[in-house]
Design an enzyme around this catalytic site. Structure first.
Site, short mmCIF file in Angstrom:
data_model
loop_
_atom_site.label_atom_id
_atom_site.label_comp_id
_atom_site.label_asym_id
_atom_site.label_seq_id
_atom_site.Cartn_x
_atom_site.Cartn_y
_atom_site.Cartn_z
CD GLU A 88 -2.85 -1.41 2.25
OE1 GLU A 88 -2.87 -0.58 3.16
OE2 GLU A 88 -3.62 -2.42 2.24
CG ASN A 111 -0.58 -6.79 -1.76
OD1 ASN A 111 -1.18 -7.28 -2.72
ND2 ASN A 111 -1.09 -6.79 -0.53
CG HIS A 141 -9.84 -5.77 0.00
ND1 HIS A 141 -10.14 -6.93 0.70
CD2 HIS A 141 -8.52 -5.53 0.22
CE1 HIS A 141 -9.04 -7.35 1.32
NE2 HIS A 141 -8.06 -6.53 1.04
CD GLU A 195 -4.67 -7.95 1.07
OE1 GLU A 195 -5.58 -7.26 1.57
OE2 GLU A 195 -3.46 -7.68 1.18
CG ASP A 245 -12.75 -8.96 0.77
OD1 ASP A 245 -12.70 -7.95 0.03
OD2 ASP A 245 -12.30 -8.97 1.92
O1 9MR Z 1 -7.97 -8.55 7.65
C1 9MR Z 1 -7.07 -7.76 8.39
C2 9MR Z 1 -7.72 -7.30 9.69
O2 9MR Z 1 -7.93 -8.41 10.54
C3 9MR Z 1 -6.85 -6.27 10.36
O3 9MR Z 1 -7.54 -5.75 11.47
C4 9MR Z 1 -6.53 -5.17 9.37
C5 9MR Z 1 -5.67 -4.10 10.00
O4 9MR Z 1 -5.34 -3.10 9.10
O5 9MR Z 1 -5.87 -5.72 8.26
C6 9MR Z 1 -6.66 -6.58 7.55
O6 9MR Z 1 -6.01 -7.03 6.39
C7 9MR Z 1 -5.61 -6.03 5.47
C8 9MR Z 1 -4.37 -6.51 4.78
O7 9MR Z 1 -3.39 -6.86 5.70
C9 9MR Z 1 -3.84 -5.48 3.80
N1 9MR Z 1 -4.85 -5.07 2.88
C10 9MR Z 1 -6.14 -4.67 3.44
C11 9MR Z 1 -6.65 -5.78 4.37
C12 9MR Z 1 -8.03 -5.43 4.89
O8 9MR Z 1 -7.97 -4.30 5.70
#
Ligand code: 9MR
Length: 472
Positions: free
Chosen positions: A166, A207, A243, A271, A273
């Site tokens: 990011e 990513n 996402h 990732e 969804d």
């Molecule tokens: O799914 C993850 C969630 O449990 C955490 O609280 C969150 C914290 O930022 O991160 C989520 O996963 C993220 C991933 O690591 C990076 N891309 C976005 C995902 C969804 O927020």
């Protein structure tokens, strides 16, 4: 901690989702190929050469249902949180590898790949790093040491790493993270070099989210990757988080995957969804299934796209409702760990791409399967183009469809209607538009397109869902 009101809404939504998903699963028509075999996702994906992965929540591995699905359905696992910096080094110099090790061990027991996530990210940094102040050179050393320590620990065991996560703003400029602000763009190259030195066999990814289609953000990413490659920085892949929102899969997804693949990089859907406004209902779930399939098809259409990871197995455990109030049901399994239409769609996409190969729809001697009849009509032609209409009658009810055919060499689809079009070489793949995926048994689907570079041929052979159709 989630507010009480959201919890109540989620409980109510849970019941509705469970009920509607059960109905929708029954109503969802699959192609004959996937019905016959009934493989798991990983079995279906295997012949395509792609991995199918899931994010794994360390705390849920003690749940036998969760564990069972994670191990039997998926060929790759990504730690949802356990490999993030705040998890592995909560205090400076004090490491906690328990969750990360558990996942690696789980993967090894189940013959799975591990996708490493993530090394350098502005979010989920430990407090000492987030709130500490460091000189630029100190910060650079902290960062590269972290990358080195973590990648070295799993050397030879984690074949792909998200090294930088990011890094971009929506307009394609760099995010003003602590790393960027203090170190400038070079923090990225330095992270990749450190990771490569720590495990030269690992493929190293950058990513991000909202970079799935061709847009300002993915353009920024593309330009960065080009610069890194020009400088000889060891970068090997691009992760498109994906996402997404139901009904909003970017039309340029495949084109975007292809342009990164054309740079010689791997692309992974890291990732996936696809969320919806709650409550879910069967029409939203069907639409979601089409969207899952469209994402899978886009990956499967490009050789360099090597895998798809879903961000969570079930709607019960997804991050989505906690962050997007009122939205949810984004995963392939429902709140009771029952497969949703999205699951079936994902599997069908793999089955068709692997087992149900469309074969040679251009062979005029092939009598076809009898389950569909196609009429391929060139209604107008000129030296450099043509207009084509295609109708396919199916003996089986469909909820989504995919039609394939070959155009003469050098002829390409310039524009099309009533379907989503992609072309690889001479092979054209058309999937249903959002509004015409449902076709009853004995019904007909149709679409049209215009070619450039030459004219199509009347009566071109057509396949539906990998099955050659009889000529009508
Ligand atoms: O799914 C993850 C969630 O449990 C955490 O609280 C969150 C914290 O930022 O991160 C989520 O996963 C993220 C991933 O690591 C990076 N891309 C976005 C995902 C969804 O927020």
């Amino acid at each position: 901690m989630r507010p009480h009101r959201v919890r109540t809404v989620r409980r109510l939504a849970r019941a509705v989702v469970a009920a509607s998903a059960a109905v929708a699963t029954l109503a969802f028509g699959l192609t004959t190929t996937s019905q016959a075999a009934n493989p798991t996702l990983r079995e279906a994906a295997e012949p395509t050469g792609r991995f199918i992965g899931t994010a794994v929540n360390d705390g849920l591995l003690s749940n036998s249902t969760y564990r069972n699905i994670a191990s039997t359905e998926f060929s790759s696992v990504t730690a949802e949180n356990a490999m993030k910096w705040e998890s592995v080094e909560p205090q400076r110099g004090q490491f906690n590898w328990a969750g990360a090790d558990r996942l690696v061990q789980f993967a090894q027991q189940n013959d799975q790949l591990v996708y490493g996530h993530t090394l350098v990210w502005h979010s989920q940094m430990p407090d000492w790093l987030e709130n500490g102040s460091f000189s630029n050179s100190e910060l650079r050393t902290i960062m590269t040491d972290h990358v080195t320590t973590q990648v070295s620990r799993y050397r030879g065991q984690i074949p792909r790493w998200d090294v930088v996560n990011e890094a971009f703003n929506e307009d394609g400029t760099f995010r003003q993270s602590k790393f960027y602000q203090q170190l400038g763009e070079s923090y990225i190259a330095d992270s990749f070099r450190a990771a490569h030195a720590a495990d030269p066999s690992a493929k190293l990814f950058i990513n991000d989210y909202n970079v799935e289609g061709v847009n300002a953000k993915s353009d920024g990413l593309y330009r960065l990757v080009q610069r890194l490659l020009d400088q000889g920085v060891p970068i090997h892949g691009v992760g498109l988080q994906s996402h997404l929102i139901v009904g909003q899969v970017p039309g340029t997804l495949q084109q975007n995957i292809q342009r990164f693949a054309n740079l010689g990089l791997e692309v992974v859907i890291t990732e996936l969804d696809i969320r919806m406004q709650m409550p879910a209902d069967s029409s939203k779930l069907q639409r979601q299934a089409q969207d899952y399939r469209a994402v899978a098809n886009a990956c499967l259409a490009v050789d360099g796209c090597t895998g798809i990871t879903v961000w969570g197995i079930s709607d019960r455990d997804s991050w989505v409702p906690d962050v997007f109030e009122g939205q949810g049901a984004a995963c392939p399994y429902d709140e009771n760990y029952q497969p949703k239409p999205a699951y079936e769609a994902l599997r069908a996409a793999f089955v068709e791409a692997g087992g149900g190969d469309p074969g040679d729809p251009g062979d005029p001697g092939d009598p076809g399967t009898g389950s569909c009849t196609a009429v391929f009509t060139v209604s107008n032609r000129w030296s450099t183009g043509s207009v084509v209409s295609v109708s396919v009658r199916t003996t089986q009810a469909l909820n989504t469809w995919r039609v394939e055919f070959d155009l003469p060499s050098g002829v390409t689809v310039a524009s099309g209607w009533n379907g989503g079009f992609s072309q690889s070489g001479s092979r054209v793949t058309v999937t249903n538009a959002p509004y015409n995926g449902t076709v009853s048994a004995g019904g007909t689907l149709s679409f049209g397109f215009q070619t450039s570079g030459g004219a199509a041929q009347d009566g071109t052979a057509v396949s539906l869902g990998g099955q050659r159709c009889a000529a009508g």
